[in-house]
Design a protein around this motif. Sequence first.
Motif, mmCIF file in Angstrom:
data_model
loop_
_atom_site.group_PDB
_atom_site.id
_atom_site.type_symbol
_atom_site.label_atom_id
_atom_site.label_comp_id
_atom_site.label_asym_id
_atom_site.label_seq_id
_atom_site.Cartn_x
_atom_site.Cartn_y
_atom_site.Cartn_z
ATOM 1 N N LYS A 1 57.047 55.864 10.361
ATOM 2 C CA LYS A 1 56.628 57.122 10.981
ATOM 3 C C LYS A 1 57.381 58.298 10.350
ATOM 4 C CE LYS A 1 56.160 54.501 15.279
ATOM 5 N NZ LYS A 1 56.697 54.312 16.646
ATOM 6 N N PRO A 2 56.696 59.269 9.785
ATOM 7 C CA PRO A 2 55.242 59.380 9.696
ATOM 8 C C PRO A 2 54.658 58.363 8.717
ATOM 9 C CG PRO A 2 56.254 61.060 8.344
ATOM 10 C CD PRO A 2 57.380 60.379 9.056
ATOM 11 N N THR A 3 53.386 57.996 8.968
ATOM 12 C CA THR A 3 52.665 57.150 8.028
ATOM 13 C C THR A 3 51.991 58.077 7.029
ATOM 14 O OG1 THR A 3 52.261 55.564 9.801
ATOM 15 C CG2 THR A 3 50.992 55.300 7.784
ATOM 16 N N ILE A 4 52.589 58.174 5.858
ATOM 17 C CA ILE A 4 52.122 59.133 4.853
ATOM 18 C C ILE A 4 50.918 58.548 4.120
ATOM 19 C CG2 ILE A 4 52.775 60.430 2.786
ATOM 20 C CD1 ILE A 4 55.743 59.953 3.731
ATOM 21 N N PHE A 5 49.853 59.323 4.055
ATOM 22 C CA PHE A 5 48.663 58.924 3.304
ATOM 23 C C PHE A 5 48.544 59.792 2.052
ATOM 24 C CE2 PHE A 5 47.519 56.421 6.838
ATOM 25 C CZ PHE A 5 46.369 55.698 6.562
ATOM 26 N N ALA B 1 42.033 52.524 8.259
ATOM 27 C CA ALA B 1 41.192 53.580 8.826
ATOM 28 C C ALA B 1 41.660 53.938 10.239
ATOM 29 C CB ALA B 1 39.734 53.129 8.845
ATOM 30 N N LYS B 2 42.077 52.928 11.007
ATOM 31 C CA LYS B 2 42.563 53.191 12.365
ATOM 32 C C LYS B 2 43.829 54.041 12.344
ATOM 33 C CE LYS B 2 40.626 48.995 14.475
ATOM 34 N NZ LYS B 2 40.946 47.692 15.114
ATOM 35 N N ASP C 1 48.884 59.104 16.043
ATOM 36 C CA ASP C 1 49.712 60.319 16.118
ATOM 37 C C ASP C 1 50.666 60.439 14.934
ATOM 38 O OD1 ASP C 1 48.516 60.941 18.529
ATOM 39 O OD2 ASP C 1 50.085 59.991 19.737
ATOM 40 N N HIS C 2 50.883 59.352 14.226
ATOM 41 C CA HIS C 2 51.854 59.343 13.135
ATOM 42 C C HIS C 2 51.210 59.544 11.764
ATOM 43 C CE1 HIS C 2 54.496 58.026 16.277
ATOM 44 N NE2 HIS C 2 53.803 56.922 16.459
ATOM 45 N N PHE C 3 49.877 59.695 11.749
ATOM 46 C CA PHE C 3 49.149 59.894 10.494
ATOM 47 C C PHE C 3 49.523 61.237 9.872
ATOM 48 C CE2 PHE C 3 45.222 61.938 8.756
ATOM 49 C CZ PHE C 3 45.153 61.219 7.572
#
Length: 392
Positions: free
Chosen positions: A300-304, A358-359, A364-366
């Motif tokens: 967290k955060p989950t970095i994309f 995708a989920k 909230d951490h995306f």
Amino acid sequence: MKPSPYPRDLREFIVRLEKAGRLHRVAGHGRGLRSKGGPMLSTLLTLFGWLFFLAASLHAQESPIEKLRRLPPKERETRLIEGAKREGEVMWYGNWERDELDQLARSFKKKYPFINVSIFRGGSGKVEDKVVIEYRAGRYLVDILIAGTGKMLPFRERGIIAPYFSPETANMHPALYDKEGWWASLASSPVVIGFNTERLPAQEAPKDWPDLLEPKWKGKIGLDTEPDVMVTGLLQAWGEERTLKFMRALAQNQPQIRNGHTLLVQLLAAGEFPIAAEIYGYRVAQFIAKGAPIRMVYPKPTIFTTSPILMAKHPPHPYAAALLYDSLLSEEGQNVVGMDIGRVSGRKQAKSRNPEFAKLQESDHFLALDPGLVGRRTRDAQRWIKEIFLKR
């Protein structure tokens, strides 16, 4: 009757002033106007006239695609197809793997067989060098670019790209396209922490970024020579002070530095180290599917990552370019991204080989990497990486 030298709306404004007694024509000069309100009103009229002239000029400079934006969707598509048939081709520069670009091109040609797709494939640096040299020479050869998250801002500042508002963005996650039209992400991928299940039980594996700082992981973490996605993502989420503090603490744990994210996953699977930080989720998923003893956790955060599609400012084939841009973001194009290629689509309800990813986009951490911030802070991130991780 002689035509009036003034635009229609300006003529109506002048007539209203005359009727109000605020303006009269100079005798013997049909084109001359004099204000009864003194020099200030005359100045305002002059300014008003120039504003009309400027607005007309800007309208004339609109690209064909900008003009089509105001049309109803069906009519817009019809006009695009008509124009693309006359052009017959489109030029695409991209930094994805060649087979991935070819898969997307085949999907596009299946729908628009009358458009030939030419592709230049190179790393981000090669794509940047090529288009910059061409634009400096006034040679406008490219229509669409995909050159990495950090290239959007430099291209924008150099006048190489222009805004494009694809109707397909209405179906995308709001963090994965620019509201001013500068970019839309073709795909994304979570940056994860991976661990080897033969060397580390799942319950003991680090679950979050701060967990990597525990002394017990000293010398046991694999890290790429360019962990810029992690650094810029944390900078976006945490700010400079906390990010630098984290980097320095991680360096104290003496991570094993290797060159290449894919190599990092290979070495993790081989058991060279029990943990790998900042690796790409889609690549880990590929290895797991082949039976590798590795798993991943989402910090967290989950970095994309983001992979911006960019419209060239002077596309030689504007109609075909618009169709390609829209096609890449369409349901068909994004299903190729999600199912055939295995990356993560930013389109809602798109099919995915990794639905778990995708989920994550709804959590909230995306955190999607902002190409603007990456463009502004890439040099800082590279300098910090060199000073903190590589000069040990």
